[in-house]
Structures are given as structure tokens and as C-alpha cells.
Motif scaffolding. Sequence first.
Motif, PDB file in Angstrom:
ATOM      1  N   PHE A 180      39.780  46.394  50.397  1.00 38.35           N
ATOM      2  CA  PHE A 180      38.524  45.707  50.114  1.00 38.35           C
ATOM      3  C   PHE A 180      37.377  46.672  49.812  1.00 38.35           C
ATOM      4  CE2 PHE A 180      40.318  41.759  52.086  1.00 38.35           C
ATOM      5  CZ  PHE A 180      40.028  40.911  51.027  1.00 38.35           C
ATOM      6  N   GLN A 181      37.516  47.924  50.202  1.00 38.53           N
ATOM      7  CA  GLN A 181      36.485  48.920  49.893  1.00 38.53           C
ATOM      8  C   GLN A 181      36.739  49.654  48.586  1.00 38.53           C
ATOM      9  OE1 GLN A 181      36.525  51.403  53.403  1.00 38.53           O
ATOM     10  NE2 GLN A 181      35.794  49.735  54.711  1.00 38.53           N
ATOM     11  N   ASP A 182      37.905  49.445  47.992  1.00 38.92           N
ATOM     12  CA  ASP A 182      38.255  50.173  46.770  1.00 38.92           C
ATOM     13  C   ASP A 182      37.300  49.798  45.636  1.00 38.92           C
ATOM     14  OD1 ASP A 182      39.664  50.819  44.191  1.00 38.92           O
ATOM     15  OD2 ASP A 182      41.221  51.493  45.577  1.00 38.92           O
ATOM     16  N   PRO A 183      36.693  50.798  44.980  1.00 32.73           N
ATOM     17  CA  PRO A 183      35.741  50.491  43.905  1.00 32.73           C
ATOM     18  C   PRO A 183      36.367  49.781  42.713  1.00 32.73           C
ATOM     19  CG  PRO A 183      36.195  52.859  44.011  1.00 32.73           C
ATOM     20  CD  PRO A 183      36.799  52.252  45.233  1.00 32.73           C
ATOM     21  N   GLU A 184      37.693  49.873  42.571  1.00 34.97           N
ATOM     22  CA  GLU A 184      38.352  49.236  41.433  1.00 34.97           C
ATOM     23  C   GLU A 184      38.735  47.780  41.694  1.00 34.97           C
ATOM     24  OE1 GLU A 184      41.466  51.445  39.551  1.00 34.97           O
ATOM     25  OE2 GLU A 184      40.484  53.369  39.907  1.00 34.97           O
ATOM     26  N   LEU A 185      38.484  47.292  42.904  1.00 36.31           N
ATOM     27  CA  LEU A 185      38.802  45.898  43.208  1.00 36.31           C
ATOM     28  C   LEU A 185      37.898  44.964  42.408  1.00 36.31           C
ATOM     29  CD1 LEU A 185      40.352  43.796  44.965  1.00 36.31           C
ATOM     30  CD2 LEU A 185      38.485  44.003  46.624  1.00 36.31           C
ATOM     31  N   THR A 186      38.489  43.998  41.730  1.00 34.60           N
ATOM     32  CA  THR A 186      37.728  42.986  40.998  1.00 34.60           C
ATOM     33  C   THR A 186      37.017  42.079  41.988  1.00 34.60           C
ATOM     34  OG1 THR A 186      39.331  43.016  39.198  1.00 34.60           O
ATOM     35  CG2 THR A 186      37.892  41.097  39.341  1.00 34.60           C
ATOM     36  N   ARG A 187      35.699  41.953  41.829  1.00 33.36           N
ATOM     37  CA  ARG A 187      34.906  41.153  42.770  1.00 33.36           C
ATOM     38  C   ARG A 187      34.071  40.097  42.055  1.00 33.36           C
ATOM     39  NH1 ARG A 187      34.765  46.459  44.571  1.00 33.36           N
ATOM     40  NH2 ARG A 187      35.511  46.782  46.709  1.00 33.36           N
ATOM     41  N   ASP A 188      34.476  39.701  40.866  1.00 34.20           N
ATOM     42  CA  ASP A 188      33.654  38.760  40.101  1.00 34.20           C
ATOM     43  C   ASP A 188      34.477  37.611  39.512  1.00 34.20           C
ATOM     44  OD1 ASP A 188      35.091  40.173  38.245  1.00 34.20           O
ATOM     45  OD2 ASP A 188      33.371  40.842  37.058  1.00 34.20           O
ATOM     46  N   THR A 189      35.578  37.261  40.176  1.00 36.88           N
ATOM     47  CA  THR A 189      36.380  36.136  39.702  1.00 36.88           C
ATOM     48  C   THR A 189      35.591  34.840  39.894  1.00 36.88           C
ATOM     49  OG1 THR A 189      38.468  37.255  40.199  1.00 36.88           O
ATOM     50  CG2 THR A 189      38.532  34.865  40.030  1.00 36.88           C
ATOM     51  N   PRO A 190      35.469  34.017  38.853  1.00 35.06           N
ATOM     52  CA  PRO A 190      34.721  32.760  38.992  1.00 35.06           C
ATOM     53  C   PRO A 190      35.406  31.815  39.984  1.00 35.06           C
ATOM     54  CG  PRO A 190      35.072  33.310  36.672  1.00 35.06           C
ATOM     55  CD  PRO A 190      35.946  34.220  37.471  1.00 35.06           C
ATOM     56  N   ALA A 191      34.596  31.085  40.734  1.00 33.95           N
ATOM     57  CA  ALA A 191      35.142  30.102  41.678  1.00 33.95           C
ATOM     58  C   ALA A 191      35.850  28.988  40.916  1.00 33.95           C
ATOM     59  CB  ALA A 191      34.022  29.523  42.535  1.00 33.95           C
ATOM     60  N   ILE A 192      36.927  28.489  41.486  1.00 32.07           N
ATOM     61  CA  ILE A 192      37.652  27.369  40.896  1.00 32.07           C
ATOM     62  C   ILE A 192      37.828  26.285  41.952  1.00 32.07           C
ATOM     63  CG2 ILE A 192      38.851  28.728  39.141  1.00 32.07           C
ATOM     64  CD1 ILE A 192      41.286  28.830  40.927  1.00 32.07           C
ATOM     65  N   THR A 193      38.218  25.108  41.521  1.00 37.76           N
ATOM     66  CA  THR A 193      38.399  23.991  42.452  1.00 37.76           C
ATOM     67  C   THR A 193      39.803  23.998  43.022  1.00 37.76           C
ATOM     68  OG1 THR A 193      39.190  22.458  40.751  1.00 37.76           O
ATOM     69  CG2 THR A 193      36.793  22.597  41.089  1.00 37.76           C
ATOM     70  N   VAL A 194      39.954  23.331  44.152  1.00 40.31           N
ATOM     71  CA  VAL A 194      41.285  23.237  44.763  1.00 40.31           C
ATOM     72  C   VAL A 194      42.242  22.509  43.830  1.00 40.31           C
ATOM     73  CG1 VAL A 194      40.714  21.129  46.044  1.00 40.31           C
ATOM     74  CG2 VAL A 194      42.563  22.613  46.848  1.00 40.31           C
ATOM     75  N   ARG A 195      41.732  21.535  43.076  1.00 40.92           N
ATOM     76  CA  ARG A 195      42.601  20.811  42.137  1.00 40.92           C
ATOM     77  C   ARG A 195      43.175  21.767  41.095  1.00 40.92           C
ATOM     78  NH1 ARG A 195      40.550  15.479  39.035  1.00 40.92           N
ATOM     79  NH2 ARG A 195      40.895  14.632  41.119  1.00 40.92           N
ATOM     80  N   THR A 196      42.322  22.670  40.576  1.00 39.80           N
ATOM     81  CA  THR A 196      42.787  23.643  39.583  1.00 39.80           C
ATOM     82  C   THR A 196      43.858  24.552  40.180  1.00 39.80           C
ATOM     83  OG1 THR A 196      40.642  23.611  38.480  1.00 39.80           O
ATOM     84  CG2 THR A 196      42.075  25.482  38.010  1.00 39.80           C
ATOM     85  N   VAL A 197      43.652  24.978  41.419  1.00 40.10           N
ATOM     86  CA  VAL A 197      44.634  25.842  42.090  1.00 40.10           C
ATOM     87  C   VAL A 197      45.969  25.119  42.229  1.00 40.10           C
ATOM     88  CG1 VAL A 197      45.205  27.002  44.249  1.00 40.10           C
ATOM     89  CG2 VAL A 197      42.901  27.185  43.334  1.00 40.10           C
ATOM     90  N   LEU A 198      45.917  23.866  42.659  1.00 38.65           N
ATOM     91  CA  LEU A 198      47.152  23.112  42.872  1.00 38.65           C
ATOM     92  C   LEU A 198      47.874  22.827  41.555  1.00 38.65           C
ATOM     93  CD1 LEU A 198      46.002  20.625  45.665  1.00 38.65           C
ATOM     94  CD2 LEU A 198      47.248  22.772  45.923  1.00 38.65           C
ATOM     95  N   LEU A 242      46.650  44.700  41.802  1.00 42.80           N
ATOM     96  CA  LEU A 242      46.592  45.924  40.992  1.00 42.80           C
ATOM     97  C   LEU A 242      46.122  47.114  41.817  1.00 42.80           C
ATOM     98  CD1 LEU A 242      45.167  44.591  37.588  1.00 42.80           C
ATOM     99  CD2 LEU A 242      47.521  45.292  38.121  1.00 42.80           C
ATOM    100  N   VAL A 243      45.165  46.889  42.702  1.00 37.66           N
ATOM    101  CA  VAL A 243      44.664  47.971  43.563  1.00 37.66           C
ATOM    102  C   VAL A 243      45.758  48.444  44.512  1.00 37.66           C
ATOM    103  CG1 VAL A 243      42.999  48.553  45.382  1.00 37.66           C
ATOM    104  CG2 VAL A 243      42.269  47.196  43.409  1.00 37.66           C
ATOM    105  N   VAL A 244      46.476  47.486  45.112  1.00 41.22           N
ATOM    106  CA  VAL A 244      47.550  47.847  46.045  1.00 41.22           C
ATOM    107  C   VAL A 244      48.669  48.581  45.314  1.00 41.22           C
ATOM    108  CG1 VAL A 244      49.295  46.948  47.634  1.00 41.22           C
ATOM    109  CG2 VAL A 244      46.998  45.952  47.619  1.00 41.22           C
ATOM    110  N   GLU A 245      49.038  48.103  44.124  1.00 47.30           N
ATOM    111  CA  GLU A 245      50.086  48.773  43.355  1.00 47.30           C
ATOM    112  C   GLU A 245      49.721  50.213  43.041  1.00 47.30           C
ATOM    113  OE1 GLU A 245      52.199  46.854  40.084  1.00 47.30           O
ATOM    114  OE2 GLU A 245      51.098  45.017  40.538  1.00 47.30           O
ATOM    115  N   LYS A 246      48.449  50.445  42.724  1.00 44.65           N
ATOM    116  CA  LYS A 246      48.004  51.796  42.365  1.00 44.65           C
ATOM    117  C   LYS A 246      48.036  52.724  43.573  1.00 44.65           C
ATOM    118  CE  LYS A 246      44.323  54.245  39.900  1.00 44.65           C
ATOM    119  NZ  LYS A 246      43.041  54.089  39.157  1.00 44.65           N
TER     120      LYS A 246
END
Length: 290
Positions: free
Chosen positions: A189-207, A217-221
Motif C-alpha cells: 500500500f505504500q508502493d508509489p507505483e500502486l494505482t490509487r485512482d480507480t473510479p468507484a463502481i456499484t455492487v451491481r457492476t461488480v456482480l 502488478l505491484v506484487v508481481e514486480k
Amino acid sequence: MSATPSPLAAAQLILPAPAKLNLMLHILGRRADGYHELQTLFQFLDYGDELGFSPRADGEIRLHGGLPGVPDEANLIVRAARALQTDANCTQGADIWLDKRLPMGGGIGGGSSDAATTLLGLTRLWKLEHDENRLATLGLRLGADVPVFIRGRAAFAEGVGEKLLPVQLDEPWFLVVAPQVSVSTAEIFQDPELTRDTPAITVRTVLERGGRNDCQLVVEKRYPEVRNALILLNKFVSARLTGTGGCVFGSFPNRGEADKVAAQLPAYLPSFVAKGSNVSMLQRKLKSLS
């Protein structure tokens, strides 16, 4: 030869501490207090640690079978027990036995699940009147994932993971692969390369459409062992990272298909097969005891 006795054999109450999977994890932004706003989808696995509890009259909390390199004072089990003692002004103590099966730093909730099982188990053992809401509030002080294990229902989570909306999901079989690394959540969570601007979505969209894991991607690197496990598992099934890792997983329609792939994995790569569940095996166990 006689069977080896369970390390929990002396316990009065034995409860599971199930694993969970993050089926998706979006990072929306970082708050002023350093925590991250996120959206994630939790589901439980019928596999996990096991804890045993017996009361003590002297008020002491004694953990048996603790974790190598982790002092008892830092263990979430002990911290949870003492937090409950303080919150309830309880003078009782407990012997607690841990049969550890979940890998540390695996992203499948081992420590948080152990803490939740401790809070629920000791509430029962000490005959306290704490309800689920009070325990979830107490658990949040120990870790963002603890409330989901307290409530024990598959959920869409927001905020830092504490705002939970129960959901009904398919319950496939999962193959979970555990590379031999312990991933630091704070580090990811402290990695500067972590994407922190993903737009919020609804639970319906997730489902309807699912989602990705912004941490992957950060963990893989940072952890080539995780990247290699994903590459290997992707040869058989669509593989994803859970939480901040390092466990990766794929889903299957039945146990036979999952077992078939598990049998083809190299011996150096630990794995397990487990059923997904919308109600945790901890909640099912507690209900059977009531």
C-alpha cells in the motif's frame, strides 16, 4: 502406530478460523490518515486455521502454538483476547490453542480470521452479551478485515473494508496456490507505483462484470515467486491474486477439476483446494452450537 493427538485436544471449545478470498480489489484513493479507500468482494473458503479455548480463573491469556518469530504480545489472537477483556471489563482469562494452517502474508486473512474467531469464541466462553455489531467495532481496531470475519457473510466492502454489504455469489471450488513468500500489506500500500485512482463502481457492476486486483502488478514486480505462480496457474485457469497476496487462485465448477490441476503443480509450490462459501464455516459452527 497411534495417531498424533490434536494440539487442541485439551480445549473446551474448538472453532474454525476460515480463509477468505478477495475476488476483486480496487483502490480508489488514499485518505488523509494514510489508509486507502477501496472496493472489494469477499468470499469465504471452507478451509482455515483452528482455535481451541478453555477458561482460566486467573485472568491470564495464554497462547499455545504461537507463530515463530511473532511475540505473543504482537499476535492478533492475544491482542483480540485482551481487547475483549478490557471492553467487557471481564476478569476471566483463557488458554488458547492455535492449529495454524493458513500461510502468513498470504492475503487470505489468516491473522484477521484468527482474531475474529477469538472474539466470537471468548464471547461465548465467557458468556458475554456482546452482539455482532459491538464485536465488529472492536475488531476494526485490530484490523480492517476483522469485521468481515466477525459477520461471516460474503460481502461487497467499501471504505477501508469495514462498510459491508452482504451479497449472494456462486460457490465454486477454488484452487489456492501459496508461493513461499510473506507479502507485507503495508509495503504494497505504500508502493508509489500502486494505482490509487480507480473510479468507484456499484455492487451491481461488480456482480455482473467482476473486477481486477489493483495490487497485482505491484506484487508481481516485488515478488517474482508470485508472478511465476500466476504464470503457471494461468496455463490451466484464469488466475488472480487475492488481497495484497501472495496467494493466487483460480475457480472451478467442481472439486474434481480443481484437484486435477492441483496434481499437476510442482511439489515446491504448496496449494490447497476448498469450496467457496457465502456463510463462513465459523458462523455455521456457532449456529450448530446454539
